[in-house]
Scaffold this motif. Structure first.
Motif, PDB file in Angstrom:
ATOM      1  N   SER A   1       0.817  -1.215   0.000  1.00  0.00           N
ATOM      2  CA  SER A   1       0.000   0.000   0.000  1.00  0.00           C
ATOM      3  C   SER A   1       0.850   1.263   0.000  1.00  0.00           C
ATOM      4  O   SER A   1       0.375   2.328  -0.375  1.00  0.00           O
TER       5      SER A   1
ATOM      6  N   SER B   1      -4.087   3.742   3.923  1.00  0.00           N
ATOM      7  CA  SER B   1      -4.280   2.308   4.192  1.00  0.00           C
ATOM      8  C   SER B   1      -3.220   1.786   5.148  1.00  0.00           C
ATOM      9  O   SER B   1      -3.525   1.047   6.090  1.00  0.00           O
TER      10      SER B   1
ATOM     11  N   ALA C   1      -3.783   3.471   8.607  1.00  0.00           N
ATOM     12  CA  ALA C   1      -5.003   2.932   9.226  1.00  0.00           C
ATOM     13  C   ALA C   1      -4.748   1.550   9.807  1.00  0.00           C
ATOM     14  O   ALA C   1      -5.185   1.255  10.931  1.00  0.00           O
ATOM     15  N   SER C   2      -4.051   0.700   9.076  1.00  0.00           N
ATOM     16  CA  SER C   2      -3.799  -0.652   9.581  1.00  0.00           C
ATOM     17  C   SER C   2      -2.988  -0.617  10.872  1.00  0.00           C
ATOM     18  O   SER C   2      -3.273  -1.358  11.815  1.00  0.00           O
TER      19      SER C   2
ATOM     20  N   ILE D   1      -5.305   1.110  13.763  1.00  0.00           N
ATOM     21  CA  ILE D   1      -6.387   0.215  14.193  1.00  0.00           C
ATOM     22  C   ILE D   1      -5.825  -0.954  14.992  1.00  0.00           C
ATOM     23  O   ILE D   1      -6.361  -1.315  16.041  1.00  0.00           O
ATOM     24  N   ARG D   2      -4.727  -1.516  14.521  1.00  0.00           N
ATOM     25  CA  ARG D   2      -4.120  -2.655  15.216  1.00  0.00           C
ATOM     26  C   ARG D   2      -3.558  -2.253  16.584  1.00  0.00           C
ATOM     27  O   ARG D   2      -3.759  -2.933  17.581  1.00  0.00           O
TER      28      ARG D   2
ATOM     29  N   ALA E   1     -10.057   5.570   2.015  1.00  0.00           N
ATOM     30  CA  ALA E   1      -9.383   4.371   2.516  1.00  0.00           C
ATOM     31  C   ALA E   1      -9.361   4.322   4.044  1.00  0.00           C
ATOM     32  O   ALA E   1      -9.663   3.283   4.644  1.00  0.00           O
ATOM     33  N   MET E   2      -9.028   5.432   4.683  1.00  0.00           N
ATOM     34  CA  MET E   2      -8.956   5.469   6.142  1.00  0.00           C
ATOM     35  C   MET E   2     -10.354   5.298   6.750  1.00  0.00           C
ATOM     36  O   MET E   2     -10.542   4.499   7.664  1.00  0.00           O
TER      37      MET E   2
ATOM     38  N   ALA F   1     -11.609   1.733   6.392  1.00  0.00           N
ATOM     39  CA  ALA F   1     -10.934   0.817   7.315  1.00  0.00           C
ATOM     40  C   ALA F   1     -11.490   0.973   8.733  1.00  0.00           C
ATOM     41  O   ALA F   1     -11.724  -0.018   9.428  1.00  0.00           O
TER      42      ALA F   1
ATOM     43  N   GLU G   1     -15.061  -0.460   8.860  1.00  0.00           N
ATOM     44  CA  GLU G   1     -15.039  -1.921   8.834  1.00  0.00           C
ATOM     45  C   GLU G   1     -14.637  -2.493  10.192  1.00  0.00           C
ATOM     46  O   GLU G   1     -15.222  -3.455  10.682  1.00  0.00           O
ATOM     47  N   ALA G   2     -13.630  -1.895  10.805  1.00  0.00           N
ATOM     48  CA  ALA G   2     -13.137  -2.391  12.098  1.00  0.00           C
ATOM     49  C   ALA G   2     -14.058  -2.014  13.256  1.00  0.00           C
ATOM     50  O   ALA G   2     -14.113  -2.720  14.255  1.00  0.00           O
TER      51      ALA G   2
END
Length: 169
Positions: free
Chosen positions: A14, A78, A81-82, A85-86, A108-109, A112, A115-116
């Motif tokens: 990404s 992306s 965000a990953s 979020i993690r 994208a952010m 994400a 979705e989470a």
């Protein structure tokens, strides 16, 4: 940066679109006129001195540049965000019901986050030409506008990177 973190960064595809835009001549060439910009009155940035307009104005006129820039920002979003979020997602987004991603590009952010954290209704707020092609969903809405005039209300406002692109701060 540790070797482990560097390898994770390089494996994450990404980030490649971000590298494409930051290494593109439209972005790098303004650095070649820094000395002229420092001695010239009137141009807000080296980019404006070289191009006669801001990056956002130019991207609004050149679809290829707009696409390249938006893909780069989406790649960055992306990746970020990953990680967020993690690492801290529950702390940051756990109690929210709504969020506006100002300068959210292709969403994208916001997507994400939605979705989470399905309880969060996300809004992507960006310039009209940026959000024109976005399709909303039940959890993510696209709104065009100017952050200096209005920002849609929400429990939280996410502002990422855009401060670097303006001289109005």
């Amino acid at each position: 940066m540790s070797i482990e973190r560097t390898s994770v960064l390089l494996k994450d595809k990404s980030i490649l679109p971000l590298l494409r835009i930051v290494l593109d001549p439209v972005i790098t060439n303004p650095f070649l006129c820094l000395s002229r910009w420092l001695t010239t009155d009137g141009a807000a940035t080296p980019f404006e001195l070289l191009n006669g307009k801001s990056l956002f104005e130019l991207a609004g006129e050149i679809p290829e540049l707009n696409s390249l820039f938006n893909e780069g920002m989406a790649g960055d979003a992306s990746f970020v965000a990953s990680v967020i979020i993690r690492e801290r997602g529950d702390d940051i987004f756990g109690g929210l019901r709504s969020l506006v991603d100002v300068g959210g590009g292709n969403g994208a952010m916001a997507m994400a986050i939605a979705e989470a954290f399905p309880q969060v209704k996300c809004t992507v707020f960006d310039l009209p030409h940026v959000v024109a092609s976005l399709e909303g969903s039940a959890k993510v809405e696209a709104v065009g506008g100017n952050m200096f005039e209005f920002i849609p209300p929400a429990d939280a406002v996410l502002i990422k990177v855009i401060i670097y692109f303006t001289n109005d701060c």
